[in-house]
Design a protein around this motif. Structure first.
Motif, PDB file in Angstrom:
ATOM      1  N   PHE A 114       0.806  -1.211   0.000  1.00  0.00           N
ATOM      2  CA  PHE A 114       0.000   0.000   0.000  1.00  0.00           C
ATOM      3  C   PHE A 114       0.841   1.264   0.000  1.00  0.00           C
ATOM      4  CE2 PHE A 114      -4.300  -1.423   0.282  1.00  0.00           C
ATOM      5  CZ  PHE A 114      -4.231  -2.683   0.849  1.00  0.00           C
ATOM      6  N   SER A 115       2.138   1.129  -0.138  1.00  0.00           N
ATOM      7  CA  SER A 115       2.993   2.313  -0.040  1.00  0.00           C
ATOM      8  C   SER A 115       2.734   3.313  -1.158  1.00  0.00           C
ATOM      9  CB  SER A 115       4.461   1.897  -0.028  1.00  0.00           C
ATOM     10  OG  SER A 115       4.770   1.133  -1.181  1.00  0.00           O
ATOM     11  N   PHE A 126     -16.173  12.080   4.406  1.00  0.00           N
ATOM     12  CA  PHE A 126     -14.719  12.214   4.422  1.00  0.00           C
ATOM     13  C   PHE A 126     -14.267  12.927   5.685  1.00  0.00           C
ATOM     14  CE2 PHE A 126     -10.514  12.868   2.891  1.00  0.00           C
ATOM     15  CZ  PHE A 126     -10.160  14.176   3.199  1.00  0.00           C
ATOM     16  N   VAL A 127     -13.154  12.456   6.255  1.00  0.00           N
ATOM     17  CA  VAL A 127     -12.564  13.100   7.426  1.00  0.00           C
ATOM     18  C   VAL A 127     -11.177  13.637   7.095  1.00  0.00           C
ATOM     19  CG1 VAL A 127     -11.751  12.790   9.794  1.00  0.00           C
ATOM     20  CG2 VAL A 127     -13.840  11.627   9.025  1.00  0.00           C
ATOM     21  N   ALA A 128     -10.309  12.760   6.576  1.00  0.00           N
ATOM     22  CA  ALA A 128      -8.931  13.166   6.314  1.00  0.00           C
ATOM     23  C   ALA A 128      -8.315  12.197   5.326  1.00  0.00           C
ATOM     24  CB  ALA A 128      -8.117  13.183   7.605  1.00  0.00           C
ATOM     25  N   ALA A 129      -7.287  12.666   4.628  1.00  0.00           N
ATOM     26  CA  ALA A 129      -6.555  11.811   3.701  1.00  0.00           C
ATOM     27  C   ALA A 129      -5.097  12.219   3.701  1.00  0.00           C
ATOM     28  CB  ALA A 129      -7.148  11.911   2.296  1.00  0.00           C
ATOM     29  N   ILE A 130      -4.266  11.281   3.258  1.00  0.00           N
ATOM     30  CA  ILE A 130      -2.837  11.531   3.182  1.00  0.00           C
ATOM     31  C   ILE A 130      -2.326  10.928   1.885  1.00  0.00           C
ATOM     32  CG2 ILE A 130      -2.283   9.432   4.517  1.00  0.00           C
ATOM     33  CD1 ILE A 130       0.035  11.062   5.791  1.00  0.00           C
ATOM     34  N   GLY A 187       3.072  10.798   1.997  1.00  0.00           N
ATOM     35  CA  GLY A 187       2.909  11.387   3.321  1.00  0.00           C
ATOM     36  C   GLY A 187       3.151  12.886   3.342  1.00  0.00           C
ATOM     37  N   ASP A 188       3.506  13.456   2.195  1.00  0.00           N
ATOM     38  CA  ASP A 188       3.848  14.879   2.149  1.00  0.00           C
ATOM     39  C   ASP A 188       2.619  15.784   2.188  1.00  0.00           C
ATOM     40  OD1 ASP A 188       6.640  14.439  -0.167  1.00  0.00           O
ATOM     41  OD2 ASP A 188       6.524  14.271   2.021  1.00  0.00           O
ATOM     42  N   ASP A 189       1.489  15.255   1.744  1.00  0.00           N
ATOM     43  CA  ASP A 189       0.278  16.079   1.637  1.00  0.00           C
ATOM     44  C   ASP A 189      -0.841  15.472   2.466  1.00  0.00           C
ATOM     45  OD1 ASP A 189       1.363  16.147  -1.644  1.00  0.00           O
ATOM     46  OD2 ASP A 189       1.300  17.951  -0.402  1.00  0.00           O
ATOM     47  N   THR A 190      -1.506  16.319   3.207  1.00  0.00           N
ATOM     48  CA  THR A 190      -2.641  15.891   4.015  1.00  0.00           C
ATOM     49  C   THR A 190      -3.841  16.788   3.740  1.00  0.00           C
ATOM     50  OG1 THR A 190      -1.894  17.241   5.887  1.00  0.00           O
ATOM     51  CG2 THR A 190      -1.210  14.925   5.850  1.00  0.00           C
ATOM     52  N   TYR A 191      -5.009  16.234   3.930  1.00  0.00           N
ATOM     53  CA  TYR A 191      -6.254  16.926   3.618  1.00  0.00           C
ATOM     54  C   TYR A 191      -7.251  16.626   4.734  1.00  0.00           C
ATOM     55  CZ  TYR A 191      -3.884  16.576  -0.854  1.00  0.00           C
ATOM     56  OH  TYR A 191      -2.936  16.622  -1.852  1.00  0.00           O
ATOM     57  N   TYR A 192      -8.028  17.629   5.101  1.00  0.00           N
ATOM     58  CA  TYR A 192      -8.986  17.476   6.200  1.00  0.00           C
ATOM     59  C   TYR A 192     -10.303  18.158   5.850  1.00  0.00           C
ATOM     60  CZ  TYR A 192      -4.766  16.422   8.900  1.00  0.00           C
ATOM     61  OH  TYR A 192      -3.594  15.877   9.358  1.00  0.00           O
ATOM     62  N   VAL A 193     -11.369  17.588   6.362  1.00  0.00           N
ATOM     63  CA  VAL A 193     -12.638  18.308   6.304  1.00  0.00           C
ATOM     64  C   VAL A 193     -12.534  19.476   7.272  1.00  0.00           C
ATOM     65  CG1 VAL A 193     -13.737  16.900   8.103  1.00  0.00           C
ATOM     66  CG2 VAL A 193     -15.130  17.998   6.340  1.00  0.00           C
ATOM     67  N   ASP A 194     -13.196  20.563   6.973  1.00  0.00           N
ATOM     68  CA  ASP A 194     -13.049  21.782   7.771  1.00  0.00           C
ATOM     69  C   ASP A 194     -13.354  21.566   9.253  1.00  0.00           C
ATOM     70  OD1 ASP A 194     -14.199  24.188   5.254  1.00  0.00           O
ATOM     71  OD2 ASP A 194     -12.267  23.227   5.591  1.00  0.00           O
ATOM     72  N   ILE A 228      -3.661  13.262  10.584  1.00  0.00           N
ATOM     73  CA  ILE A 228      -3.495  11.990   9.902  1.00  0.00           C
ATOM     74  C   ILE A 228      -2.020  11.767   9.619  1.00  0.00           C
ATOM     75  CG2 ILE A 228      -3.849  13.000   7.596  1.00  0.00           C
ATOM     76  CD1 ILE A 228      -5.286  10.393   6.807  1.00  0.00           C
ATOM     77  N   SER A 229      -1.582  10.532   9.743  1.00  0.00           N
ATOM     78  CA  SER A 229      -0.191  10.190   9.436  1.00  0.00           C
ATOM     79  C   SER A 229      -0.141   8.739   8.988  1.00  0.00           C
ATOM     80  CB  SER A 229       0.710  10.428  10.649  1.00  0.00           C
ATOM     81  OG  SER A 229       0.323   9.613  11.739  1.00  0.00           O
ATOM     82  N   ARG A 230       1.005   8.350   8.453  1.00  0.00           N
ATOM     83  CA  ARG A 230       1.182   6.988   7.976  1.00  0.00           C
ATOM     84  C   ARG A 230       2.607   6.531   8.221  1.00  0.00           C
ATOM     85  NH1 ARG A 230      -0.240   6.691   1.917  1.00  0.00           N
ATOM     86  NH2 ARG A 230       0.663   4.589   2.085  1.00  0.00           N
ATOM     87  N   ASP A 231       2.748   5.224   8.309  1.00  0.00           N
ATOM     88  CA  ASP A 231       4.054   4.592   8.485  1.00  0.00           C
ATOM     89  C   ASP A 231       4.129   3.462   7.484  1.00  0.00           C
ATOM     90  OD1 ASP A 231       5.829   3.086  11.328  1.00  0.00           O
ATOM     91  OD2 ASP A 231       6.366   3.330   9.220  1.00  0.00           O
ATOM     92  N   ASP A 232       5.080   3.548   6.552  1.00  0.00           N
ATOM     93  CA  ASP A 232       5.242   2.514   5.541  1.00  0.00           C
ATOM     94  C   ASP A 232       6.530   1.718   5.751  1.00  0.00           C
ATOM     95  OD1 ASP A 232       3.810   5.006   3.733  1.00  0.00           O
ATOM     96  OD2 ASP A 232       2.951   2.989   3.635  1.00  0.00           O
TER      97      ASP A 232
END
Length: 129
Positions: A29-30, A47-51, A55-62, A70-74
């Motif tokens: 899934f990387s 939608f709540v959040a996405a990355i 991992g450089d870009d994150t998006y959130y509902v207001d 949000i974060s991830r570990d690959d």
């Protein structure tokens, strides 16, 4: 067998914190963007959040900006997605789902659940007043 398994939900008082995790397995899934959605009783899945895959870009509902991260570990060929939720409000109560978005969709429209191919079973978050 592809699996996304969420954990970390529970009951918390308003103003408290929870950290959700999502363990993705069964394929790599990387290169996938990852997202969190939630569904309250009687409502649609939102939608709540996405990355991004990097991992450089994150998006959130207001409504969660400044409160959720949000974060991830690959590392080690496994992907784990996180959602740190602080200053929780009663309106955050919902079942939270993690999802994986394949690279063919490129950037943009991370809020669209139709672009996510894999979903977890959900974890309940309850916030009491």
């Amino acid at each position: 067998q592809v699996q996304l398994v969420e954990s970390g939900g529970g009951l918390v008082q308003a103003g408290g914190s929870l950290r959700l995790s999502c363990a993705a397995s069964g394929r790599a899934f990387s290169s996938f963007a990852m997202g969190w959605f939630r569904q309250a009783p009687g409502k649609e899945r939102d939608f709540v959040a996405a990355i991004s895959w990097s991992g450089d870009d994150t998006y959130y509902v207001d409504s969660v900006k400044g409160r959720f991260t949000i974060s991830r570990d690959d590392a080690n060929t496994k992907t784990t997605l996180y959602l740190q939720m602080d200053s929780l409000k009663t309106e955050d109560k919902a079942v939270y789902y993690c999802a994986a978005r394949p690279p063919l969709y490129g950037s943009g429209s991370y809020y669209n659940p139709l672009q996510y191919d894999y979903w977890g079973q959900g974890t309940q978050v309850t916030v009491s007043s």
